[in-house]
Design an enzyme around this catalytic site. Structure first.
Site, PDB file in Angstrom:
ATOM      1  N   GLY A 230     -37.755 -12.400   5.371  1.00 38.92           N
ATOM      2  CA  GLY A 230     -38.675 -11.740   4.426  1.00 38.92           C
ATOM      3  C   GLY A 230     -39.885 -11.145   5.106  1.00 38.92           C
TER       4      GLY A 230
ATOM      5  N   HIS B 185     -43.456   7.247 -26.675  1.00 37.98           N
ATOM      6  CA  HIS B 185     -44.765   7.016 -27.280  1.00 37.98           C
ATOM      7  C   HIS B 185     -44.767   5.683 -28.009  1.00 37.98           C
ATOM      8  CE1 HIS B 185     -48.529   7.855 -29.320  1.00 37.98           C
ATOM      9  NE2 HIS B 185     -47.967   7.416 -30.443  1.00 37.98           N
TER      10      HIS B 185
HETATM   11  C1  FAD Z   1     -51.903  -8.692   3.024  1.00 34.56           C
HETATM   12  C2  FAD Z   1     -50.846  -7.636   3.013  1.00 34.56           C
HETATM   13  C3  FAD Z   1     -50.472  -7.078   1.807  1.00 34.56           C
HETATM   14  C4  FAD Z   1     -49.478  -6.106   1.773  1.00 34.56           C
HETATM   15  N1  FAD Z   1     -49.125  -5.572   0.570  1.00 34.56           N
HETATM   16  C5  FAD Z   1     -48.187  -4.613   0.522  1.00 34.56           C
HETATM   17  C6  FAD Z   1     -47.786  -4.067  -0.708  1.00 34.56           C
HETATM   18  O1  FAD Z   1     -48.261  -4.445  -1.770  1.00 34.56           O
HETATM   19  N2  FAD Z   1     -46.827  -3.096  -0.707  1.00 34.56           N
HETATM   20  C7  FAD Z   1     -46.270  -2.639   0.459  1.00 34.56           C
HETATM   21  O2  FAD Z   1     -45.428  -1.748   0.418  1.00 34.56           O
HETATM   22  N3  FAD Z   1     -46.627  -3.158   1.650  1.00 34.56           N
HETATM   23  C8  FAD Z   1     -47.566  -4.130   1.713  1.00 34.56           C
HETATM   24  N4  FAD Z   1     -47.906  -4.670   2.919  1.00 34.56           N
HETATM   25  C9  FAD Z   1     -47.232  -4.160   4.130  1.00 34.56           C
HETATM   26  C10 FAD Z   1     -45.833  -4.774   4.277  1.00 34.56           C
HETATM   27  O3  FAD Z   1     -45.941  -6.170   4.312  1.00 34.56           O
HETATM   28  C11 FAD Z   1     -45.179  -4.247   5.526  1.00 34.56           C
HETATM   29  O4  FAD Z   1     -45.201  -2.836   5.524  1.00 34.56           O
HETATM   30  C12 FAD Z   1     -43.735  -4.708   5.632  1.00 34.56           C
HETATM   31  O5  FAD Z   1     -43.655  -6.108   5.653  1.00 34.56           O
HETATM   32  C13 FAD Z   1     -43.082  -4.123   6.872  1.00 34.56           C
HETATM   33  O6  FAD Z   1     -41.776  -4.597   6.987  1.00 34.56           O
HETATM   34  P1  FAD Z   1     -41.097  -4.749   8.438  1.00 34.56           P
HETATM   35  O7  FAD Z   1     -39.727  -5.226   8.192  1.00 34.56           O
HETATM   36  O8  FAD Z   1     -41.310  -3.521   9.214  1.00 34.56           O
HETATM   37  O9  FAD Z   1     -41.963  -5.864   9.174  1.00 34.56           O
HETATM   38  P2  FAD Z   1     -42.339  -7.351   8.820  1.00 34.56           P
HETATM   39  O10 FAD Z   1     -42.328  -7.602   7.379  1.00 34.56           O
HETATM   40  O11 FAD Z   1     -43.604  -7.628   9.563  1.00 34.56           O
HETATM   41  O12 FAD Z   1     -41.160  -8.200   9.441  1.00 34.56           O
HETATM   42  C14 FAD Z   1     -40.947  -8.271  10.806  1.00 34.56           C
HETATM   43  C15 FAD Z   1     -40.217  -9.555  11.108  1.00 34.56           C
HETATM   44  O13 FAD Z   1     -39.812  -9.547  12.459  1.00 34.56           O
HETATM   45  C16 FAD Z   1     -39.954 -10.838  13.001  1.00 34.56           C
HETATM   46  N5  FAD Z   1     -40.050 -10.697  14.457  1.00 34.56           N
HETATM   47  C17 FAD Z   1     -41.034 -10.076  15.160  1.00 34.56           C
HETATM   48  N6  FAD Z   1     -40.750 -10.111  16.472  1.00 34.56           N
HETATM   49  C18 FAD Z   1     -39.582 -10.759  16.600  1.00 34.56           C
HETATM   50  C19 FAD Z   1     -38.788 -11.122  17.715  1.00 34.56           C
HETATM   51  N7  FAD Z   1     -39.144 -10.808  18.952  1.00 34.56           N
HETATM   52  N8  FAD Z   1     -37.646 -11.801  17.484  1.00 34.56           N
HETATM   53  C20 FAD Z   1     -37.259 -12.144  16.216  1.00 34.56           C
HETATM   54  N9  FAD Z   1     -37.988 -11.831  15.134  1.00 34.56           N
HETATM   55  C21 FAD Z   1     -39.127 -11.141  15.324  1.00 34.56           C
HETATM   56  C22 FAD Z   1     -41.226 -11.337  12.340  1.00 34.56           C
HETATM   57  O14 FAD Z   1     -41.296 -12.761  12.370  1.00 34.56           O
HETATM   58  C23 FAD Z   1     -41.084 -10.791  10.934  1.00 34.56           C
HETATM   59  O15 FAD Z   1     -40.435 -11.712  10.088  1.00 34.56           O
HETATM   60  C24 FAD Z   1     -48.870  -5.673   2.984  1.00 34.56           C
HETATM   61  C25 FAD Z   1     -49.238  -6.255   4.201  1.00 34.56           C
HETATM   62  C26 FAD Z   1     -50.208  -7.236   4.220  1.00 34.56           C
HETATM   63  C27 FAD Z   1     -50.576  -7.845   5.533  1.00 34.56           C
END
Ligand code: FAD
Length: 469
Positions: free
Chosen positions: A38, A442
């Protein structure tokens, strides 16, 4: 060395959606996640913040309730319970993703992964064992981390980032938030509504610096309703320890040198791609400060390696990561897909909310478009009046020649749900007239979008005619 077909590094929105999509299309998928499935979104981002925010909405509705003759006596907030409920919601969502992995036959390996070469991935698993795999296709989805603030005192205890804010076990009496972007404003809304004295310091001249000026200024006014003190155009210089366990933030504001004392300082100055320890150099994957470079097919410069989500540094938003993940998965299984992402919605979860898509009025003018702008206030919308949520407006920017919608900005109740209509209209290259032609139900808030579309041609039905001349 064991061989995998499609290997995904990172189980956030980019990675887990890529895994599901690739599996649906017949791929044999392995996903490596070093922490919780997640990613940031489910564990430390979108979802836990919205769980807290909903608590705040309930609290706020008691305030609005007075207008409706509903008087709640002795209302108390139990923040420990509120947080526990947030944690339970996260748990449900994370186990839901684990269930989806299982149901789609995706193999999940828990551990930190890194590229050793363009086809080899090494993972250090939970038992601290190092195993290397060959992979035919690799999708990098390692996400992002909070951007640090390079000022003295940024490492002091009590200086936290968004993850730290979600771990607080009580509402601090006072909080300084550095940065008035979506994350800073969201936490500002939550903690001030729960009783903290919140001050937000923003370097640029407006809150939500990349959003429409009218929207930003209306939002700023409404945030003051929560007694949030906002100082834009303010450069934070440093943080030091003060008396009584407090922190002192020094900044140059419009008034000159000022200091702000608070129990907690939340640094919310953005996020940066998580590039460290991924083995990008070893595999020869090209990246810059912004993130891993990809084309519209999510391909990196190395054939067979794709990158999706925050690690690409484009739109750091979960729904953009979903979209990129699907495209990468299709390409990884041998289909041809690409992302034409002109209509990417941007949502800010304040009370009321902000949502936008496409260009702001200023951006459209800067790009040389001849434009027409339509506006409609929620105060003239029947449903908003009935709900007692009349703050805000819808603004549509449309170009004159073909009438195509260039952008829509909404500030008001349920803006983040309403923006979906604009996204669809823009994806279909629709015009303001198309939105106006569509019969909207509406009484609903969606009628405000139709009225704003009508107003593009000065034909809104529920506001007085514009003055001529
Ligand atoms: C406080 C906050 C509120 C947010 N609210 C929103 C919102 O309301 N709506 C929205 O669209 N976006 C929101 N975001 C942004 C959103 O969370 C991110 O854009 C989104 O999670 C990106 O998804 P991702 O899969 O690129 O990365 P991530 O969700 O960061 O997932 C990356 C995963 O990779 C894993 N990982 C990293 N390196 C390695 C490795 N070397 N080996 C194995 N696993 C690894 C990590 O542990 C992580 O689980 C918010 C962010 C924050 C911080």
């Amino acid at each position: 060395m064991a061989e995998k077909d499609i290997l995904i590094i990172g189980g956030g929105p980019g990675g887990y959606v890529a895994a599901i999509k690739a599996a649906q299309l017949g791929g044999k998928v392995t996903l490596m996640e070093k922490d919780e499935l997640g990613g940031t979104c489910l564990n430390w981002g979108c979802m836990p913040t919205k769980a807290l925010l909903h608590g705040v909405e309930i609290l706020e509705s008691l305030e609005t309730g007075k207008e409706f003759g509903i008087q709640a006596e002795g209302v108390k907030v139990d923040f420990v319970k509120m947080s526990a409920r947030k944690d339970r919601a996260v748990k449900i969502l994370v186990s839901g993703v684990a269930g989806l992995m299982k149901a789609n036959g995706v193999e999940v390996i828990k551990g930190a992964a890194k590229l050793l070469s363009p086809r080899t991935v090494q993972v250090v698993d939970e038992k601290n064992q190092t195993v290397a795999y060959q992979a035919k296709k690799i999708i990098l989805a390692a996400g992002s981390v909070s951007a640090p603030l390079p000022i003295p005192g940024a490492q002091l205890p009590g200086v936290i980032d968004s993850t730290g804010a979600l771990k607080l076990n009580r509402v601090p009496e006072s909080m300084v938030i550095i940065g008035a972007g979506p994350i800073g404003l969201e936490f500002g809304t939550i903690f001030s509504a729960l009783g903290a004295k919140v001050t937000i310091l923003e370097l640029l001249p407006q809150v939500l610096p990349s959003e429409d000026e009218e929207v930003a200024s209306a939002l700023e006014k409404s945030l003051r309703r929560f007694k949030i003190k906002i100082l834009t155009g303010s450069r934070v210089r440093g943080i030091e320890e003060s008396t009584g366990g407090k922190l002192k933030v020094s900044a140059v504001t419009g008034e000159g040198e000022e200091t702000f004392e608070a129990e907690v300082v939340l640094v919310a100055v953005g996020r940066k791609p998580n590039l460290e320890g991924l083995g990008l150099q070893e595999a020869g994957v090209r990246f810059g400060k912004k993130g891993i470079e990809v084309n519209s097919r999510m391909e990196t410069n190395i054939p067979g390696i794709y990158a999706v989500g925050d690690v690409t540094g484009q739109w750091l938003l979960a729904h953009f990561a979903f979209a990129q993940g699907e495209v990468a998965a299709e390409n990884a299984v041998g289909r041809k897909a690409q992302l034409d992402s002109l209509a990417v919605p941007r949502c800010v979860y304040t009370l009321p909310e902000v949502a936008s898509v496409g260009l702001t009025e200023k951006e459209a003018k800067e790009k040389g478009y001849e434009i027409k702008v339509g506006r409609f206030p929620f105060s003239a919308n029947g449903k908003a009046t009935v709900l007692g949520e009349r703050t805000g407006f819808v603004k549509i920017v449309s170009e004159v020649k073909y009438g195509e919608i260039l952008g829509m900005n909404i500030f008001g109740p349920h803006a983040t749900d309403l923006i979906g209509e604009a996204v669809l209209a823009m994806t279909l290259e629709g015009t303001a007239q198309d939105i106006a032609r569509a019969i909207h139900p509406h009484p609903t808030l969606t009628e405000a979008l139709r009225e704003a579309a009508l107003d593009v041609d000065g034909l809104s039905l529920h506001i007085p005619p514009r003055k001529k001349g």
